[in-house]
Design a protein around this motif. Structure first.
Motif, PDB file in Angstrom:
ATOM      1  N   GLU A   1       0.757  -1.295   0.239  1.00 48.85           N
ATOM      2  CA  GLU A   1       0.014  -0.037   0.046  1.00 48.85           C
ATOM      3  C   GLU A   1       0.898   1.187  -0.106  1.00 48.85           C
ATOM      4  OE1 GLU A   1      -3.367   2.187   2.715  1.00 48.85           O
ATOM      5  OE2 GLU A   1      -2.455   0.125   3.212  1.00 48.85           O
ATOM      6  N   THR A   2       0.601   2.015  -0.704  1.00 51.14           N
ATOM      7  CA  THR A   2       1.566   3.208  -1.264  1.00 51.14           C
ATOM      8  C   THR A   2       1.645   4.142   0.113  1.00 51.14           C
ATOM      9  OG1 THR A   2       1.098   3.397  -3.568  1.00 51.14           O
ATOM     10  CG2 THR A   2       1.989   5.403  -2.547  1.00 51.14           C
ATOM     11  N   ALA A   3       0.438   4.542   0.718  1.00 53.43           N
ATOM     12  CA  ALA A   3       0.225   5.234   1.934  1.00 53.43           C
ATOM     13  C   ALA A   3       1.323   4.889   2.975  1.00 53.43           C
ATOM     14  CB  ALA A   3      -1.073   5.520   2.325  1.00 53.43           C
ATOM     15  N   HIS A   4       1.166   3.434   3.273  1.00 50.63           N
ATOM     16  CA  HIS A   4       1.890   2.627   4.213  1.00 50.63           C
ATOM     17  C   HIS A   4       3.530   2.740   4.021  1.00 50.63           C
ATOM     18  CE1 HIS A   4       3.207  -0.226   6.996  1.00 50.63           C
ATOM     19  NE2 HIS A   4       3.681  -1.019   6.283  1.00 50.63           N
ATOM     20  N   LEU A   5       3.820   2.679   2.652  1.00 50.25           N
ATOM     21  CA  LEU A   5       5.190   2.868   2.422  1.00 50.25           C
ATOM     22  C   LEU A   5       5.704   4.273   2.520  1.00 50.25           C
ATOM     23  CD1 LEU A   5       7.846   1.871   1.117  1.00 50.25           C
ATOM     24  CD2 LEU A   5       6.790   2.419  -1.091  1.00 50.25           C
ATOM     25  N   LEU A   6       4.875   5.277   2.120  1.00 49.57           N
ATOM     26  CA  LEU A   6       5.349   6.748   2.436  1.00 49.57           C
ATOM     27  C   LEU A   6       5.418   6.807   3.780  1.00 49.57           C
ATOM     28  CD1 LEU A   6       3.217   8.374  -0.472  1.00 49.57           C
ATOM     29  CD2 LEU A   6       5.583   7.839  -0.401  1.00 49.57           C
ATOM     30  N   ASN A   7       4.545   6.362   4.711  1.00 53.55           N
ATOM     31  CA  ASN A   7       4.660   6.671   6.056  1.00 53.55           C
ATOM     32  C   ASN A   7       6.253   6.121   6.540  1.00 53.55           C
ATOM     33  OD1 ASN A   7       3.967   7.307   8.884  1.00 53.55           O
ATOM     34  ND2 ASN A   7       3.069   5.093   9.106  1.00 53.55           N
ATOM     35  N   ILE A   8       6.507   5.011   5.926  1.00 53.42           N
ATOM     36  CA  ILE A   8       7.865   4.450   6.614  1.00 53.42           C
ATOM     37  C   ILE A   8       8.798   5.260   6.175  1.00 53.42           C
ATOM     38  CG2 ILE A   8       9.253   2.429   6.334  1.00 53.42           C
ATOM     39  CD1 ILE A   8       6.724   0.467   5.675  1.00 53.42           C
ATOM     40  N   VAL A   9       9.016   5.729   4.821  1.00 53.42           N
ATOM     41  CA  VAL A   9      10.090   6.228   4.416  1.00 53.42           C
ATOM     42  C   VAL A   9      10.173   7.768   4.965  1.00 53.42           C
ATOM     43  CG1 VAL A   9      10.410   4.918   2.304  1.00 53.42           C
ATOM     44  CG2 VAL A   9       9.091   6.852   2.157  1.00 53.42           C
ATOM     45  N   ARG A  10       9.046   8.354   5.075  1.00 60.55           N
ATOM     46  CA  ARG A  10       8.995   9.771   5.764  1.00 60.55           C
ATOM     47  C   ARG A  10       9.633   9.461   7.185  1.00 60.55           C
ATOM     48  NH1 ARG A  10       3.220  11.273   3.076  1.00 60.55           N
ATOM     49  NH2 ARG A  10       4.214  12.156   1.140  1.00 60.55           N
ATOM     50  N   THR A  11       9.299   8.479   7.713  1.00 57.98           N
ATOM     51  CA  THR A  11       9.586   8.487   9.173  1.00 57.98           C
ATOM     52  C   THR A  11      11.156   8.226   9.186  1.00 57.98           C
ATOM     53  OG1 THR A  11       7.280   7.586  10.099  1.00 57.98           O
ATOM     54  CG2 THR A  11       9.269   7.119  11.410  1.00 57.98           C
ATOM     55  N   TYR A  12      11.536   7.322   8.234  1.00 55.38           N
ATOM     56  CA  TYR A  12      12.963   6.876   8.505  1.00 55.38           C
ATOM     57  C   TYR A  12      13.846   8.303   8.072  1.00 55.38           C
ATOM     58  CZ  TYR A  12      12.110   1.937   8.540  1.00 55.38           C
ATOM     59  OH  TYR A  12      11.750   0.872   9.076  1.00 55.38           O
ATOM     60  N   LYS A  13      13.224   9.079   7.162  1.00 57.47           N
ATOM     61  CA  LYS A  13      14.000  10.477   6.703  1.00 57.47           C
ATOM     62  C   LYS A  13      13.891  11.399   8.001  1.00 57.47           C
ATOM     63  CE  LYS A  13      13.838  12.141   2.695  1.00 57.47           C
ATOM     64  NZ  LYS A  13      14.419  12.241   1.391  1.00 57.47           N
ATOM     65  N   ASP A  14      12.934  11.639   8.627  1.00 57.16           N
ATOM     66  CA  ASP A  14      12.861  12.214   9.776  1.00 57.16           C
ATOM     67  C   ASP A  14      13.892  11.819  10.949  1.00 57.16           C
ATOM     68  OD1 ASP A  14      10.922  13.703   8.720  1.00 57.16           O
ATOM     69  OD2 ASP A  14       8.910  12.537   9.933  1.00 57.16           O
ATOM     70  N   ILE A  15      14.094  10.519  11.003  1.00 55.26           N
ATOM     71  CA  ILE A  15      14.938  10.238  12.145  1.00 55.26           C
ATOM     72  C   ILE A  15      16.600  10.462  11.594  1.00 55.26           C
ATOM     73  CG2 ILE A  15      15.717   7.935  12.991  1.00 55.26           C
ATOM     74  CD1 ILE A  15      13.056   6.743  12.854  1.00 55.26           C
TER      75      ILE A  15
END
Length: 227
Positions: free
Chosen positions: A110-124
């Protein structure tokens, strides 16, 4: 784990090492991944991260980064699932900003799930990369919604690029597009000196493949590349 270097062909330095799953005696990835299913996917993904970071903490040279393939479908909540990764990096003294998380556009998620992951990783503070770009079902649509730090062009686009005019044209335009977006490009699967020469002529700096170095089992080898 085996580790294959991604080489900067301008400086001759190793940009990063990609962690590639192997069996305990060096068996290929297929023998391991074939045993992964819905019940053990989360644990497998977590332990792959831990093993790669532990080995990198002991042996990755200099400022080389570590690139880890992760399974988006194994991440149920990004900040909860990243805790062990962060704890391991702190324990072995491997800076989180040296870690790149790769995901492939081949995996149906699911694209929304993937975007949530990668945005979180970038924030970290992790870098993010799309692997096998140009081979999957989402392609440009995914890139339009999410601009990662790095894109790795699929090896099928690289194979025989020195003799295939259509591939040279396609890769040249992809490089221009990614440059305009401010995304770093890595060309993987470079197997011949002819392919390597064409990619360098096209301005690609970061290359990965057998023409430079093969994966080494639990070792971090430095290719003798003349820049």
């Amino acid at each position: 784990m085996a580790f294959q270097p991604i080489v900067n062909t301008v400086t001759g330095a190793v940009f990063a090492y990609e962690a590639l799953v192997r069996g305990p005696a060096g068996e290929g990835a297929a023998s391991v991944l074939g045993a992964v299913n819905e019940t053990n996917r989360y644990a497998f993904d977590q332990q792959c991260r831990v093993k790669a970071i532990e080995l990198a903490g002991r042996g990755a040279p200099g400022a080389a980064r570590l690139s880890i393939n992760f399974m988006p479908n194994a991440v149920y909540e990004p900040r909860a699932c990243i805790r062990l990764t962060l704890a391991t990096a702190e324990r072995v003294g491997f800076a989180p900003e040296r870690i790149i998380f790769e995901f492939t556009e081949n995996e149906r998620i699911e694209t929304a799930h993937l975007l949530n992951i990668v945005r979180t990783y970038k924030d970290i503070g992790f870098a993010t990369a799309i692997d096998d770009f140009g081979a999957g079902h989402s392609g440009l649509t995914l890139l339009a919604r999410f601009q990662p730090d790095i894109v790795k062009l699929d090896m099928d686009l690289i194979r025989d690029i020195d003799t295939d005019r259509a591939k040279r044209i396609m890769v040249r335009h992809m490089l221009a597009m990614l440059s305009d977006l401010g995304i770093v490009t890595i060309c993987e699967g470079v197997e011949t000196m002819g392919e390597l020469a064409v990619l360098r002529d096209l301005g690609v700096e970061l290359l990965q493949g057998y023409a430079l170095a093969r994966p080494a089992f639990e070792r971090f080898e430095t290719p003798q590349f003349v820049a």
